[in-house]
Write a protein that holds these residues in place. Structure first.
Motif, PDB file in Angstrom:
ATOM      1  N   ILE A   1       0.874  -1.180   0.000  1.00 36.81           N
ATOM      2  CA  ILE A   1       0.000   0.000   0.000  1.00 36.81           C
ATOM      3  C   ILE A   1       0.908   1.227   0.000  1.00 36.81           C
ATOM      4  O   ILE A   1       1.068   1.933   0.992  1.00 36.81           O
ATOM      5  CB  ILE A   1      -0.936   0.015   1.225  1.00 36.81           C
ATOM      6  N   VAL A   2       1.562   1.434  -1.115  1.00 34.87           N
ATOM      7  CA  VAL A   2       2.481   2.560  -1.286  1.00 34.87           C
ATOM      8  C   VAL A   2       2.058   3.253  -2.580  1.00 34.87           C
ATOM      9  O   VAL A   2       2.574   2.947  -3.655  1.00 34.87           O
ATOM     10  CB  VAL A   2       3.948   2.102  -1.354  1.00 34.87           C
ATOM     11  N   PRO A   3       1.078   4.174  -2.504  1.00 32.88           N
ATOM     12  CA  PRO A   3       0.412   4.679  -3.713  1.00 32.88           C
ATOM     13  C   PRO A   3       1.198   5.736  -4.472  1.00 32.88           C
ATOM     14  O   PRO A   3       0.688   6.807  -4.792  1.00 32.88           O
ATOM     15  CB  PRO A   3      -0.894   5.251  -3.147  1.00 32.88           C
ATOM     16  N   HIS A   4       2.473   5.444  -4.727  1.00 30.32           N
ATOM     17  CA  HIS A   4       3.321   6.363  -5.479  1.00 30.32           C
ATOM     18  C   HIS A   4       3.682   5.747  -6.820  1.00 30.32           C
ATOM     19  O   HIS A   4       3.818   4.516  -6.938  1.00 30.32           O
ATOM     20  CB  HIS A   4       4.595   6.688  -4.693  1.00 30.32           C
ATOM     21  N   SER A   5       3.886   6.592  -7.810  1.00 29.98           N
ATOM     22  CA  SER A   5       4.131   6.115  -9.161  1.00 29.98           C
ATOM     23  C   SER A   5       5.399   5.269  -9.265  1.00 29.98           C
ATOM     24  O   SER A   5       5.496   4.389 -10.121  1.00 29.98           O
ATOM     25  CB  SER A   5       4.211   7.301 -10.122  1.00 29.98           C
TER      26      SER A   5
ATOM     27  N   GLY B   1      -4.143  -0.042  -4.813  1.00 32.48           N
ATOM     28  CA  GLY B   1      -4.157   1.337  -5.265  1.00 32.48           C
ATOM     29  C   GLY B   1      -3.641   1.496  -6.678  1.00 32.48           C
ATOM     30  O   GLY B   1      -3.455   2.616  -7.152  1.00 32.48           O
ATOM     31  N   SER B   2      -3.406   0.377  -7.358  1.00 35.50           N
ATOM     32  CA  SER B   2      -2.943   0.442  -8.745  1.00 35.50           C
ATOM     33  C   SER B   2      -3.465  -0.762  -9.506  1.00 35.50           C
ATOM     34  O   SER B   2      -4.000  -1.712  -8.917  1.00 35.50           O
ATOM     35  CB  SER B   2      -1.416   0.478  -8.808  1.00 35.50           C
TER      36      SER B   2
ATOM     37  N   VAL C   1       2.991  -8.140 -10.985  1.00 38.66           N
ATOM     38  CA  VAL C   1       2.366  -7.811  -9.703  1.00 38.66           C
ATOM     39  C   VAL C   1       0.865  -7.637  -9.892  1.00 38.66           C
ATOM     40  O   VAL C   1       0.421  -6.904 -10.784  1.00 38.66           O
ATOM     41  CB  VAL C   1       2.971  -6.511  -9.121  1.00 38.66           C
ATOM     42  N   SER C   2       0.066  -8.303  -9.070  1.00 42.93           N
ATOM     43  CA  SER C   2      -1.383  -8.124  -9.117  1.00 42.93           C
ATOM     44  C   SER C   2      -1.758  -6.748  -8.573  1.00 42.93           C
ATOM     45  O   SER C   2      -1.012  -6.157  -7.789  1.00 42.93           O
ATOM     46  CB  SER C   2      -2.079  -9.218  -8.308  1.00 42.93           C
ATOM     47  N   GLY C   3      -2.931  -6.259  -8.979  1.00 41.94           N
ATOM     48  CA  GLY C   3      -3.364  -4.942  -8.537  1.00 41.94           C
ATOM     49  C   GLY C   3      -4.802  -4.961  -8.045  1.00 41.94           C
ATOM     50  O   GLY C   3      -5.649  -5.664  -8.592  1.00 41.94           O
ATOM     51  N   ALA C   4      -5.068  -4.174  -6.999  1.00 43.56           N
ATOM     52  CA  ALA C   4      -6.430  -4.005  -6.473  1.00 43.56           C
ATOM     53  C   ALA C   4      -6.629  -2.524  -6.202  1.00 43.56           C
ATOM     54  O   ALA C   4      -5.824  -1.908  -5.504  1.00 43.56           O
ATOM     55  CB  ALA C   4      -6.618  -4.811  -5.190  1.00 43.56           C
ATOM     56  N   MET C   5      -7.669  -1.944  -6.759  1.00 44.06           N
ATOM     57  CA  MET C   5      -7.836  -0.507  -6.626  1.00 44.06           C
ATOM     58  C   MET C   5      -9.302  -0.098  -6.681  1.00 44.06           C
ATOM     59  O   MET C   5     -10.143  -0.823  -7.210  1.00 44.06           O
ATOM     60  CB  MET C   5      -7.084   0.222  -7.749  1.00 44.06           C
ATOM     61  N   VAL C   6      -9.592   1.063  -6.098  1.00 42.92           N
ATOM     62  CA  VAL C   6     -10.849   1.755  -6.340  1.00 42.92           C
ATOM     63  C   VAL C   6     -10.655   2.570  -7.616  1.00 42.92           C
ATOM     64  O   VAL C   6      -9.594   3.159  -7.840  1.00 42.92           O
ATOM     65  CB  VAL C   6     -11.221   2.670  -5.163  1.00 42.92           C
ATOM     66  N   ASP C   7     -11.657   2.615  -8.466  1.00 45.02           N
ATOM     67  CA  ASP C   7     -11.549   3.326  -9.738  1.00 45.02           C
ATOM     68  C   ASP C   7     -11.554   4.832  -9.487  1.00 45.02           C
ATOM     69  O   ASP C   7     -12.604   5.475  -9.464  1.00 45.02           O
ATOM     70  CB  ASP C   7     -12.692   2.927 -10.664  1.00 45.02           C
TER      71      ASP C   7
ATOM     72  N   GLY D   1     -13.169  24.002 -11.531  1.00 50.48           N
ATOM     73  CA  GLY D   1     -11.750  23.854 -11.253  1.00 50.48           C
ATOM     74  C   GLY D   1     -11.452  22.597 -10.450  1.00 50.48           C
ATOM     75  O   GLY D   1     -12.352  21.894  -9.981  1.00 50.48           O
ATOM     76  N   HIS D   2     -10.157  22.314 -10.313  1.00 53.73           N
ATOM     77  CA  HIS D   2      -9.730  21.120  -9.576  1.00 53.73           C
ATOM     78  C   HIS D   2      -8.602  21.472  -8.608  1.00 53.73           C
ATOM     79  O   HIS D   2      -7.592  22.071  -9.010  1.00 53.73           O
ATOM     80  CB  HIS D   2      -9.251  20.042 -10.548  1.00 53.73           C
ATOM     81  N   VAL D   3      -8.785  21.129  -7.334  1.00 56.90           N
ATOM     82  CA  VAL D   3      -7.711  21.202  -6.346  1.00 56.90           C
ATOM     83  C   VAL D   3      -7.146  19.791  -6.243  1.00 56.90           C
ATOM     84  O   VAL D   3      -7.755  18.902  -5.640  1.00 56.90           O
ATOM     85  CB  VAL D   3      -8.223  21.700  -4.984  1.00 56.90           C
ATOM     86  N   ALA D   4      -5.999  19.578  -6.872  1.00 57.67           N
ATOM     87  CA  ALA D   4      -5.444  18.234  -7.016  1.00 57.67           C
ATOM     88  C   ALA D   4      -4.566  17.862  -5.831  1.00 57.67           C
ATOM     89  O   ALA D   4      -4.014  18.724  -5.138  1.00 57.67           O
ATOM     90  CB  ALA D   4      -4.628  18.151  -8.305  1.00 57.67           C
ATOM     91  N   GLY D   5      -4.420  16.558  -5.627  1.00 54.78           N
ATOM     92  CA  GLY D   5      -3.440  16.060  -4.674  1.00 54.78           C
ATOM     93  C   GLY D   5      -2.064  16.044  -5.307  1.00 54.78           C
ATOM     94  O   GLY D   5      -1.902  16.316  -6.502  1.00 54.78           O
ATOM     95  N   PRO D   6      -1.026  15.720  -4.532  1.00 49.23           N
ATOM     96  CA  PRO D   6       0.347  15.701  -5.051  1.00 49.23           C
ATOM     97  C   PRO D   6       0.487  14.715  -6.206  1.00 49.23           C
ATOM     98  O   PRO D   6       0.051  13.564  -6.112  1.00 49.23           O
ATOM     99  CB  PRO D   6       1.189  15.294  -3.844  1.00 49.23           C
ATOM    100  N   GLN D   7       1.106  15.140  -7.282  1.00 44.70           N
ATOM    101  CA  GLN D   7       1.096  14.380  -8.523  1.00 44.70           C
ATOM    102  C   GLN D   7       2.098  13.230  -8.565  1.00 44.70           C
ATOM    103  O   GLN D   7       2.246  12.579  -9.611  1.00 44.70           O
ATOM    104  CB  GLN D   7       1.300  15.323  -9.700  1.00 44.70           C
ATOM    105  N   ASP D   8       2.796  12.953  -7.457  1.00 48.69           N
ATOM    106  CA  ASP D   8       3.575  11.721  -7.387  1.00 48.69           C
ATOM    107  C   ASP D   8       2.754  10.588  -6.774  1.00 48.69           C
ATOM    108  O   ASP D   8       3.259   9.487  -6.575  1.00 48.69           O
ATOM    109  CB  ASP D   8       4.879  11.930  -6.610  1.00 48.69           C
ATOM    110  N   TRP D   9       1.470  10.859  -6.498  1.00 53.64           N
ATOM    111  CA  TRP D   9       0.548   9.843  -5.997  1.00 53.64           C
ATOM    112  C   TRP D   9      -0.275   9.301  -7.159  1.00 53.64           C
ATOM    113  O   TRP D   9      -0.821  10.067  -7.959  1.00 53.64           O
ATOM    114  CB  TRP D   9      -0.400  10.427  -4.955  1.00 53.64           C
ATOM    115  N   ILE D  10      -0.418   7.990  -7.237  1.00 53.25           N
ATOM    116  CA  ILE D  10      -1.212   7.365  -8.283  1.00 53.25           C
ATOM    117  C   ILE D  10      -2.657   7.851  -8.221  1.00 53.25           C
ATOM    118  O   ILE D  10      -3.266   8.187  -9.243  1.00 53.25           O
ATOM    119  CB  ILE D  10      -1.156   5.824  -8.155  1.00 53.25           C
ATOM    120  N   ASP D  11      -3.240   7.909  -7.015  1.00 48.85           N
ATOM    121  CA  ASP D  11      -4.631   8.338  -6.860  1.00 48.85           C
ATOM    122  C   ASP D  11      -4.826   9.763  -7.343  1.00 48.85           C
ATOM    123  O   ASP D  11      -5.816  10.075  -8.018  1.00 48.85           O
ATOM    124  CB  ASP D  11      -5.053   8.241  -5.397  1.00 48.85           C
TER     125      ASP D  11
END
Length: 336
Positions: free
Chosen positions: A130-134, A153-154, A160-166, A187-197
């Motif tokens: 559970i390390v949701p970074h690219s 989260g991917s 590697v298998s993946g399990a994520m919320v869309d 508009g969009h207030v985004a989270g940090p862009q090194d996060w997959i989510d």
């Protein structure tokens, strides 16, 4: 002082107390279906009365399984990763597995490698990441741990298998709701862009706007915290460039709502706001927050389904996706 001759109860003691064979006790402990209800209850009563605990070390020597899953996490103070961990841990326990947790202070290739080696030293049967970074999948691609790995989260990778919320779909639901309300400047207030989510939510926001023929240039990046939402909210309150905002998570939405309130910007009369996560407090914000709900318990169950299948069938690699849900409250309305 006299030395105690007491010893821990053994499986044979349970069998004698319950009046059954030790094979029957073993079937009850391992949830074998071919045991009658009355026999199961008698064995369970004997286990409780004697305080019997299975010898997992001896069992692992026979089965070559430790009944332990390693869970590697990062950013566990954040709502999403923390509740993903809880969902995975509960699902693992329900499946009869212990969980060994390692938390990364910072995400790095070396840190991921060290944690994986730590788990392998414990002879875990599988590893949940559970390390949701690219960069996580890149690091995992270099490893061949010899046990199943599920990246939560991917979508995973070839190894590697993946399990994520869309996440992208969740963003599309949020923006679609705002468009249906009549908003055209969203508009969009985004989270940090090194996060997959964060990347997936930004992609969903942009895709929904482009499909509707609307501008997708109004985006600003936060760091998931209420503090960053507050600072961004102060700037947006002064600029008044959008009639609606899709915010990357509920914590940033909280800070944004406070900044708007202080600046006299009314929500939803002047600006509509949609968050993401549906954390327990979101329904008690002022106003109650429209947001996207993630089912972390279901995500945990899906993750363990992939893990158990991989443990049983060898190097099986697959993906599972959980659908998000839009929860409409009072922070959204038609534009004035």
């Amino acid at each position: 002082m006299a030395k105690s001759n007491a010893r821990l109860p053994r499986l044979e003691d349970v069998a004698e107390r319950a009046g059954v064979s030790h094979q029957t006790v073993s079937r009850v402990i391992n949830n074998h279906p071919n045991v009658s209800k009355a026999t199961r209850e008698r064995v369970e009563a004997a286990i409780a009365e004697l305080g019997y605990r299975r010898n997992t070390a001896a069992r692992s020597l026979v089965t070559r399984k430790s009944q332990t899953i390693g869970v590697l996490g990062s950013e566990l103070s954040q709502y999403g990763p923390a509740n993903t961990l809880l969902g995975v841990e509960q699902a693992a326990r329900d499946a009869g597995y212990f969980v060994s947790i390692a938390a990364l202070r910072s995400v790095s290739r070396e840190g991921i490698f060290d944690a994986i080696r730590h788990f392998l030293d414990q002879s875990v049967d599988g590893i949940v990441v559970i390390v949701p970074h690219s960069e996580t999948l890149l690091a995992l691609a270099e490893l061949n741990p010899g046990v199943p790995v599920v990246a939560v989260g991917s979508l995973g990778s070839e190894a590697v298998s993946g399990a994520m919320v869309d996440q992208k779909r969740g963003a599309e639901l949020a923006v679609g709701h705002l468009i249906e309300q009549g908003h055209r400047r969203i508009g969009h207030v985004a989270g940090p862009q090194d996060w997959i989510d964060a990347v997936a939510r930004a992609e969903g926001w942009s895709a929904a706007l482009r499909e509707a023929g609307l501008d997708d240039s109004l985006v600003v990046e936060g760091d998931w915290s209420a503090g960053s939402g507050y600072e961004i909210g102060r700037k947006l309150a002064a600029e008044r460039t959008a009639t609606a905002l899709f915010v990357g998570n509920d914590q940033m939405s909280l800070g944004l709502l406070r900044a708007f309130n202080e600046a006299g910007v009314r929500v939803p009369e002047d600006v509509s706001v949609v968050g993401f996560d549906d954390q327990p407090e979101s329904g008690y914000f002022t106003p109650p927050l429209t947001t996207v709900r993630q089912d972390f318990e279901e995500l945990g169950r899906r993750c363990m389904d992939l893990m158990l299948s991989a443990i049983a069938n060898g190097d099986t690699v697959s993906t599972t996706v959980v659908e998000p849900e839009l929860v409409v409250r009072r922070s959204t309305a038609a534009p004035a």
